[in-house]
Design a protein around this motif. Structure first.
Motif, PDB file in Angstrom:
ATOM      1  N   THR A 140       0.831  -1.206   0.000  1.00  0.00           N
ATOM      2  CA  THR A 140       0.000   0.000   0.000  1.00  0.00           C
ATOM      3  C   THR A 140       0.868   1.260   0.000  1.00  0.00           C
ATOM      4  O   THR A 140       2.077   1.190   0.249  1.00  0.00           O
ATOM      5  CB  THR A 140      -0.901   0.037   1.241  1.00  0.00           C
ATOM      6  OG1 THR A 140      -0.073   0.209   2.402  1.00  0.00           O
ATOM      7  CG2 THR A 140      -1.737  -1.243   1.364  1.00  0.00           C
ATOM      8  N   GLN A 167       2.754   1.777   3.135  1.00  0.00           N
ATOM      9  CA  GLN A 167       3.904   0.884   3.317  1.00  0.00           C
ATOM     10  C   GLN A 167       5.063   1.240   2.390  1.00  0.00           C
ATOM     11  O   GLN A 167       6.132   0.619   2.457  1.00  0.00           O
ATOM     12  CB  GLN A 167       3.481  -0.569   3.080  1.00  0.00           C
ATOM     13  CG  GLN A 167       2.455  -1.051   4.082  1.00  0.00           C
ATOM     14  CD  GLN A 167       1.703  -2.291   3.617  1.00  0.00           C
ATOM     15  OE1 GLN A 167       1.560  -2.552   2.422  1.00  0.00           O
ATOM     16  NE2 GLN A 167       1.197  -3.060   4.580  1.00  0.00           N
ATOM     17  N   THR A 172       4.737  -3.800   9.028  1.00  0.00           N
ATOM     18  CA  THR A 172       3.631  -2.947   8.565  1.00  0.00           C
ATOM     19  C   THR A 172       2.566  -3.729   7.802  1.00  0.00           C
ATOM     20  O   THR A 172       1.507  -3.177   7.499  1.00  0.00           O
ATOM     21  CB  THR A 172       4.144  -1.820   7.637  1.00  0.00           C
ATOM     22  OG1 THR A 172       4.588  -2.380   6.399  1.00  0.00           O
ATOM     23  CG2 THR A 172       5.241  -1.005   8.293  1.00  0.00           C
ATOM     24  N   LEU A 173       2.834  -4.980   7.478  1.00  0.00           N
ATOM     25  CA  LEU A 173       1.907  -5.748   6.657  1.00  0.00           C
ATOM     26  C   LEU A 173       0.668  -6.173   7.428  1.00  0.00           C
ATOM     27  O   LEU A 173       0.736  -6.459   8.623  1.00  0.00           O
ATOM     28  CB  LEU A 173       2.609  -7.003   6.112  1.00  0.00           C
ATOM     29  CG  LEU A 173       3.835  -6.801   5.229  1.00  0.00           C
ATOM     30  CD1 LEU A 173       4.418  -8.151   4.807  1.00  0.00           C
ATOM     31  CD2 LEU A 173       3.526  -5.945   4.021  1.00  0.00           C
ATOM     32  N   SER A 174      -0.451  -6.243   6.716  1.00  0.00           N
ATOM     33  CA  SER A 174      -1.684  -6.782   7.293  1.00  0.00           C
ATOM     34  C   SER A 174      -1.512  -8.284   7.463  1.00  0.00           C
ATOM     35  O   SER A 174      -0.570  -8.888   6.925  1.00  0.00           O
ATOM     36  CB  SER A 174      -2.865  -6.506   6.355  1.00  0.00           C
ATOM     37  OG  SER A 174      -2.741  -7.299   5.172  1.00  0.00           O
ATOM     38  N   ASP A 175      -2.435  -8.912   8.172  1.00  0.00           N
ATOM     39  CA  ASP A 175      -2.359 -10.363   8.347  1.00  0.00           C
ATOM     40  C   ASP A 175      -2.406 -11.094   7.001  1.00  0.00           C
ATOM     41  O   ASP A 175      -1.688 -12.075   6.794  1.00  0.00           O
ATOM     42  CB  ASP A 175      -3.488 -10.860   9.258  1.00  0.00           C
ATOM     43  CG  ASP A 175      -3.290 -10.439  10.705  1.00  0.00           C
ATOM     44  OD1 ASP A 175      -2.156 -10.058  11.078  1.00  0.00           O
ATOM     45  OD2 ASP A 175      -4.275 -10.505  11.475  1.00  0.00           O
ATOM     46  N   THR A 176      -3.218 -10.604   6.091  1.00  0.00           N
ATOM     47  CA  THR A 176      -3.309 -11.213   4.766  1.00  0.00           C
ATOM     48  C   THR A 176      -1.996 -11.056   4.011  1.00  0.00           C
ATOM     49  O   THR A 176      -1.510 -11.999   3.388  1.00  0.00           O
ATOM     50  CB  THR A 176      -4.466 -10.583   3.963  1.00  0.00           C
ATOM     51  OG1 THR A 176      -5.685 -10.772   4.689  1.00  0.00           O
ATOM     52  CG2 THR A 176      -4.589 -11.190   2.580  1.00  0.00           C
ATOM     53  N   GLN A 177      -1.418  -9.863   4.068  1.00  0.00           N
ATOM     54  CA  GLN A 177      -0.131  -9.634   3.407  1.00  0.00           C
ATOM     55  C   GLN A 177       0.970 -10.494   4.033  1.00  0.00           C
ATOM     56  O   GLN A 177       1.830 -11.016   3.327  1.00  0.00           O
ATOM     57  CB  GLN A 177       0.270  -8.158   3.496  1.00  0.00           C
ATOM     58  CG  GLN A 177      -0.570  -7.242   2.626  1.00  0.00           C
ATOM     59  CD  GLN A 177      -0.237  -5.793   2.901  1.00  0.00           C
ATOM     60  OE1 GLN A 177      -0.299  -5.335   4.041  1.00  0.00           O
ATOM     61  NE2 GLN A 177       0.130  -5.067   1.852  1.00  0.00           N
ATOM     62  N   LYS A 178       0.941 -10.621   5.349  1.00  0.00           N
ATOM     63  CA  LYS A 178       1.942 -11.461   6.022  1.00  0.00           C
ATOM     64  C   LYS A 178       1.811 -12.908   5.573  1.00  0.00           C
ATOM     65  O   LYS A 178       2.824 -13.579   5.325  1.00  0.00           O
ATOM     66  CB  LYS A 178       1.806 -11.364   7.541  1.00  0.00           C
ATOM     67  CG  LYS A 178       2.357 -10.070   8.103  1.00  0.00           C
ATOM     68  CD  LYS A 178       2.215 -10.023   9.618  1.00  0.00           C
ATOM     69  CE  LYS A 178       2.785  -8.707  10.128  1.00  0.00           C
ATOM     70  NZ  LYS A 178       2.652  -8.556  11.577  1.00  0.00           N
TER      71      LYS A 178
END
Length: 182
Positions: free
Chosen positions: A69, A72, A137-143
């Motif tokens: 994003t 980020q 900084t990543l969301s759970d989905t991005q992680k």
């Protein structure tokens, strides 16, 4: 080729392949389909240009897959720059090594391989240090996506494909299964 030199080359080739695939995900992408980086390159694609294009392609691919994003972007930019810096230094070091290898004696070759392996370790430390702030900084989905992507890279670089290619004499930069995947 002298048997000692053959043994030395066989022992050190995996380190060179790891170097060629520097920065884990940075160079796993084949440079064969990488875009040209300059108009002058259209007529002649040097290994350096292919290498840079492969790094840029992999950076874009990871950016898209991880859905980075705007918020980020600062952390992403630092990570991408570490990939570029590592790739540039590795490409230069590997090219220098390859140019000098035929005139090296076994001791010099061993020291050169050790230097390349140390550089690879140093680059991985830099890449890891740049990735940690991004990962935070990543969301759970991005992680979850990053976890899958980077596990897959490890398996590809340390699994059967790499060793299969080495048994069949493929050199770094060759169109090996390990280098061709994405």
């Amino acid at each position: 080729m002298h048997p000692t030199a053959r043994t030395l080359r066989s022992a050190a080739t995996p380190a060179l392949l790891a170097l060629a695939l520097m920065a884990g995900p940075a160079l796993a992408q084949s440079s064969a389909s990488a875009p040209m980086s300059t108009p002058a390159a259209a007529g002649k694609r040097t290994p350096a240009l292919q290498h840079e294009a492969a790094v840029e392609q992999r950076i874009k691919q990871l950016h898209d897959q991880m859905q980075i994003t705007a918020q980020q972007a600062p952390q992403w930019d630092a990570f991408a720059q570490a990939m570029r810096d590592n790739g540039k230094r590795a490409g230069e070091a590997y090219q220098e090594h390859a140019q000098k290898l035929s005139t090296m004696n076994a001791d010099e070759a061993m020291k050169s391989y050790a230097s390349l392996a140390q550089m690879h370790a140093d680059h991985m430390q830099k890449l890891s240090a740049a990735f940690s702030p991004l990962y935070a900084t990543l969301s759970d989905t991005q992680k979850a996506t990053a976890d899958r992507l980077f596990r897959h890279e490890h398996e590809r670089h340390h699994g059967g494909d790499m060793h299969h290619g080495m048994r069949h004499g493929m050199r770094p930069g060759a169109s090996s299964p390990a280098a061709a995947g994405g």
